[in-house]
Structures are given as structure tokens and as C-alpha cells.
Scaffold this motif. Structure first.
Motif, PDB file in Angstrom:
ATOM      1  N   GLY A 117     -12.670 -38.310  23.176  1.00 48.94           N
ATOM      2  CA  GLY A 117     -12.184 -37.324  24.057  1.00 48.94           C
ATOM      3  C   GLY A 117     -13.324 -36.527  24.712  1.00 48.94           C
ATOM      4  O   GLY A 117     -13.350 -35.877  25.541  1.00 48.94           O
ATOM      5  N   GLN A 118     -14.475 -36.740  23.831  1.00 50.37           N
ATOM      6  CA  GLN A 118     -15.727 -35.609  24.601  1.00 50.37           C
ATOM      7  C   GLN A 118     -16.112 -36.358  25.748  1.00 50.37           C
ATOM      8  O   GLN A 118     -16.027 -37.732  25.830  1.00 50.37           O
ATOM      9  CB  GLN A 118     -16.858 -35.890  23.418  1.00 50.37           C
ATOM     10  N   LYS A 119     -17.131 -35.717  26.549  1.00 49.57           N
ATOM     11  CA  LYS A 119     -17.475 -36.121  27.637  1.00 49.57           C
ATOM     12  C   LYS A 119     -19.180 -36.325  27.859  1.00 49.57           C
ATOM     13  O   LYS A 119     -19.720 -35.431  27.019  1.00 49.57           O
ATOM     14  CB  LYS A 119     -16.996 -35.348  28.975  1.00 49.57           C
ATOM     15  N   LEU A 120     -19.792 -37.119  28.312  1.00 54.72           N
ATOM     16  CA  LEU A 120     -21.208 -37.406  28.418  1.00 54.72           C
ATOM     17  C   LEU A 120     -21.495 -37.800  29.889  1.00 54.72           C
ATOM     18  O   LEU A 120     -21.118 -38.738  30.352  1.00 54.72           O
ATOM     19  CB  LEU A 120     -21.611 -38.433  27.469  1.00 54.72           C
ATOM     20  N   SER A 121     -22.300 -37.110  30.427  1.00 52.54           N
ATOM     21  CA  SER A 121     -22.900 -37.501  31.836  1.00 52.54           C
ATOM     22  C   SER A 121     -24.229 -37.882  31.791  1.00 52.54           C
ATOM     23  O   SER A 121     -25.188 -37.586  30.996  1.00 52.54           O
ATOM     24  CB  SER A 121     -22.816 -35.939  32.672  1.00 52.54           C
ATOM     25  N   GLN A 164     -19.838 -40.535  32.277  1.00 51.53           N
ATOM     26  CA  GLN A 164     -19.724 -40.562  33.856  1.00 51.53           C
ATOM     27  C   GLN A 164     -21.381 -40.868  33.889  1.00 51.53           C
ATOM     28  O   GLN A 164     -22.235 -40.136  33.658  1.00 51.53           O
ATOM     29  CB  GLN A 164     -19.393 -39.100  34.259  1.00 51.53           C
ATOM     30  N   ASN A 165     -21.578 -41.825  34.806  1.00 52.52           N
ATOM     31  CA  ASN A 165     -22.803 -42.173  35.121  1.00 52.52           C
ATOM     32  C   ASN A 165     -23.191 -42.133  36.556  1.00 52.52           C
ATOM     33  O   ASN A 165     -22.412 -42.438  37.241  1.00 52.52           O
ATOM     34  CB  ASN A 165     -23.056 -43.922  34.813  1.00 52.52           C
ATOM     35  N   GLY A 166     -24.300 -41.608  36.934  1.00 54.59           N
ATOM     36  CA  GLY A 166     -24.863 -41.369  38.558  1.00 54.59           C
ATOM     37  C   GLY A 166     -26.103 -41.659  38.461  1.00 54.59           C
ATOM     38  O   GLY A 166     -27.177 -41.749  37.532  1.00 54.59           O
ATOM     39  N   LEU A 178     -21.182 -39.383  40.269  1.00 57.56           N
ATOM     40  CA  LEU A 178     -21.102 -39.966  39.111  1.00 57.56           C
ATOM     41  C   LEU A 178     -19.696 -40.739  38.790  1.00 57.56           C
ATOM     42  O   LEU A 178     -18.777 -40.270  39.439  1.00 57.56           O
ATOM     43  CB  LEU A 178     -21.022 -38.849  38.007  1.00 57.56           C
ATOM     44  N   GLY A 179     -19.858 -41.719  38.056  1.00 57.45           N
ATOM     45  CA  GLY A 179     -18.381 -42.712  38.059  1.00 57.45           C
ATOM     46  C   GLY A 179     -18.318 -42.820  36.652  1.00 57.45           C
ATOM     47  O   GLY A 179     -18.889 -42.927  35.659  1.00 57.45           O
TER      48      GLY A 179
END
Length: 455
Positions: free
Chosen positions: A52-56, A86-88, A16-17
Motif C-alpha cells: 500500500g505504500q507509494k513510490l514515485s 508511479q513512473n515518469g 507519472l504512470g
């Protein structure tokens, strides 16, 4: 097994990037060009408090070109929301998605081109319901909207059908390719109806030419190219519910309506004068080599039916609109079935529900989430979203392909991809080879149904 799942999760995480969204990183400056920037502004205003939240995200776009273009789109999502993405992906993206879901560690968003696999995940309770509002939105805002909504509707763990997936990035298969120069030389016109197409086929023969180039050879997948023919013809001869029943086998493969569609393909492909090299060459000619007959002097053929990817197999240096062009595989004028389109595409599902994941599905509804990819050089992105500005497409060819989607009254996903693997990627393929090599449509249909009955 637990260690295997943990290791797989670590490997997936490592791939994930993070997506940067500094203003300098945005591919197209906001406010400039023909983009629907208003949709981005409205989305931003409706999705505050997410910084500030994260999303994969786990998706199918592992190739460098697709990956870079997709991440250029994601940068606008991050810019609007402050959510860190974060994309992978990987070459084995389907298997990785299965492993992560089985381990209880999926990405927030999983995007796959296999509705059947997503349906399996839904039955396991691994997907979040996107709600009736999303169903209504798709019905109202996508061309042939009910078709697209249905593509993301599956039976859940509770036994009820819900909207679990959102379609994004479409592909068109209902295409016929030709050489504009060859058509101009002979005075041929692009056919508007299936009847016109058959009349053109006969005219080409009367002029001493060969109408079609058809090739089915594809290594272990030999025969798949003919399945698209059957699917396209079925959509033009029967109502969509027949197609839907066929791919689920509630309408049997040897039903007379399906047999008739196979025979209609045979009326074209199983006539020596219709096909370059004659019928005997169909099964042994590579699907990628077969369209090259359009470019020979004199032409070995004048028509080639294939999906939007096929120009990658055309002679190097061929220019769209000059050396080659395409038209919509036309519907019958004598049947009231509108303009059906066969194709494929990707579907986004929430596999770990968070406010950021919900915001992301809302982002995919915006025209800007489509237009940023549509406009990028060398991209192949097509959209069925009626709200996009088609003027931003990166080429006339993609604009024309996009218009075919927008003109569609019915869209159906590639049928063989919706069938169980032993059928759609097995008995159907081999059956088509048997058909062009001499078996009757009824024999082949009986053969495929017998294989289905054993599952």
C-alpha cells in the motif's frame, strides 16, 4: 517563480504512470526460464509490511521502447512488495529533475545518466546517503566494483563524500566494429592486444586496404566522436587516477600524459593511408555515415571504433554476428593496466527518502532486476552485476557486450560528460576538429586548458 515550480510539479505528476503487477502482467512467469528467481523470493521475504505504500520514480527512459521495458521490470518490484509505483519521464528529464528538486517536490527515486548533475544535487543536500553497506555491496558484486561505487560517490552538503547513487543499466564504448566476411576473406584475426591492433592496421595497408573509417561531423556537436578515442587511449596508457585527475582538471589538459594520448590518436587518424577518404575527410564525414564503409564492396575500411549504439546506423537489414561484429578495444600488452572499459550508464538516487525508496535500492541489487530487462526482445540492457545469469541475454551480441563489462578490471564513465559543459561539450569537441585539421596535440591541449582556466 513559485507558480512556475508548482506548474512544473503538476506537469511532472501528470506524466507519472502507475505500474500494474497482476500475475498476468508479468512478462516472464515466475519460476520459469533461466532467471534467478531465488533472488526475487529472498527480496520479497526481506521486505514485508510495505503493502500500500507509494513510490514515485523519475528517470531518463522516455522513449516508448525503453519505457515499456523498464516498467516490465518495475512490475516485479510491485509484485514482491505491494508498493504502488508511479513512473515518469520526459524528453527534458534533466531539466525537470532540476525544477522538481528546486521546488522541493522531487520523486522518491531519480535515475539519470549524468553523474555530474547528481553530484550537484548531492552538494545541495538533495540526495539521501545510501550508506557504506551499499559501497561495499557494489565493490563486491559489480565487476570493477570500486569503479562503479566511486561513480555514485559525491561530496554532500556536509563537505564529506558519501555513496549517493547506485549504477544500473550500463553501456560500453570500448568497441571496434568489423565485417566477419571481410576478415575471413583476408585471413585477419581479431586482435587481442593494442600492439596486435596496430599490427593489423599495418597488415591491412600492406594488403592494399584502408584500415579505419572515422567521422567526426555531428552538427553542433561535431568532434565528440574523437573525445571517446582520447578517453579510451588514456585509460590504456595511464593509470585510472590520471584519468580521474584529468576530468577534474587537477591534472591539466596540457599535461604531457594527456598530450601523448592525443598524439597516439593522431598516429592513427592523421595518416592518410589509415583512414577512408584521407585525413581531410574526417571532420566532414558524419559519425553515423562513417561506418558504412565496412559494408561496401570492396570495403572502404575494415575497422570502426564506436560505442554500442552504432548498429542503428548500419545498413537496414544488417544482422549482428553475420554482417557485422565487434571486439573489445584492446589494452596494451606492454603496460600492466588490466582491461579498462570506457562507457556510460544510469545512476539511481533517493531524492525523497522513504522505506519504499530504500526497498527499491535493495531491489536493484537483485539479479532479477537486471535479468528481466536483459531478456526482453529488442532491449539494449547491459549489466556489470556479477550475479546475473548471462544466459538470459536477448542476443549473442548483448551477451558479448555484457561479458566485456564483466571482464573489466577498471570502468570509467565518458570523460567529456564529466567535464564542465563548456569543456566537455565545447572546447574538447572543437579542439579535436582542430587537431585532425592540422593543429598539433600540444597546441590543441593548450587551447582547451586555456578555455578551462577561464571558467
Amino acid at each position: 517563480m513559485k507558480f512556475k515550480h508548482m506548474l512544473a510539479g503538476l506537469l511532472a505528476a501528470a506524466s507519472l504512470g502507475a505500474i500494474s503487477a497482476q500475475a498476468a502482467d508479468l512478462m516472464f512467469p515466475k519460476g520459469e526460464g533461466a532467471f534467478t528467481w531465488k533472488s526475487l523470493d529472498e527480496f520479497k521475504a526481506a521486505h514485508t509490511g510495505l503493502e500500500g505504500q507509494k513510490l514515485s520514480i523519475w528517470d531518463a527512459w522516455a522513449e516508448p521502447g525503453d519505457k515499456a521495458q523498464w516498467e516490465a521490470v518495475l512490475a516485479y518490484f510491485t509484485d514482491a512488495t505491494g508498493i504502488e509505483v508511479q513512473n515518469g519521464s520526459s524528453k527534458n528529464y534533466e531539466e525537470q529533475a532540476r525544477i522538481d528538486i528546486a521546488a522541493g517536490s522531487p520523486a522518491n527515486i531519480t535515475i539519470l545518466p549524468q553523474p555530474g548533475l547528481l553530484g550537484d544535487f548531492a552538494k545541495q543536500g538533495a540526495l539521501a546517503d545510501l550508506g557504506e553497506d551499499t559501497t561495499k555491496w557494489l565493490t563486491d558484486n559489480y565487476s570493477a566494483g570500486s569503479s562503479w561505487a566511486a561513480l555514485g560517490q559525491y561530496e554532500g552538503k556536509d563537505g564529506a563524500v558519501h555513496q549517493y547513487a547506485f549504477p544500473y543499466k550500463q553501456e560500453v564504448k570500448s568497441l571496434v566494429w568489423y565485417s566477419p566476411d571481410n576478415f575471413a576473406e583476408k585471413g585477419y584475426k581479431v586482435p587481442e592486444t593494442f600492439e596486435d591492433l596496430m599490427a593489423l592496421q599495418e597488415k591491412i595497408k600492406a594488403d592494399g586496404g584502408t584500415p579505419w573509417c572515422i567521422g567526426l561531423e555531428s552538427g553542433g556537436a561535431t568532434g565528440w566522436a574523437a573525445t571517446d578515442w582520447i578517453e579510451d587511449i588514456l585509460l590504456r596508457t595511464q593509470t585510472p587516477d590520471v584519468y580521474d585527475g584529468w576530468v577534474k582538471n587537477t591534472i591539466k589538459f596540457n599535461d604531457p600524459r594527456i598530450v601523448a594520448a592525443i598524439d597516439a590518436f593522431g598516429a592513427i587518424a592523421k595518416v592518410d593511408a589509415n583512414v577512408a577518404g584521407g585525413v581531410k575527410a574526417i571532420a566532414t564525414t558524419s559519425f553515423g555515415d562513417s561506418p558504412k564503409g565496412l559494408f561496401t564492396v570492396p570495403p572502404q575500411c575494415y575497422l570502426h571504433r564506436q560505442a554500442s549504439f552504432i548498429p542503428s546506423f548500419f545498413p537496414e537489414g544488417s544482422v549482428a554476428g553475420q554482417d557485422y561484429n565487434f571486439f573489445y578495444f584492446p589494452a596494451y600488452a606492454s603496460k600492466d593496466l588490466g582491461k579498462p572499459v570506457l562507457g556510460s550508464g544510469n545512476l539511481a538516487a533517493i531524492t525523497k527518502d522513504t522505506p519504499a525508496a530504500r526497498a527499491f535500492i535493495d531491489f536493484l541489487k537483485t539479479p532479477i532486476a537486471h535479468e528481466i530487462w536483459m531478456a526482453q526482445p529488442n532491449g539494449s540492457f547491459l549489466s556489470a552485476n556479477k550475479n546475473v545469469n548471462t544466459e538470459v541475454y536477448n542476443s549473442q551480441a548483448n551477451k558479448d557486450l555484457g561479458q566485456i563489462l564483466l571482464n573489466a578490471t577498471t570502468f570509467r564513465f565518458d570523460g567529456s560528460d564529466l567535464m564542465p559543459g563548456p569543456i566537455g561539450a565545447g572546447a574538447f569537441w572543437t579542439g579535436m576538429v582542430d587537431f585532425v585539421n592540422g593543429k598539433s596535440a600540444q597546441e590543441v591541449a593548450d587551447q582547451i586548458q586555456a578555455a578551462w582556466d577561464k571558467l
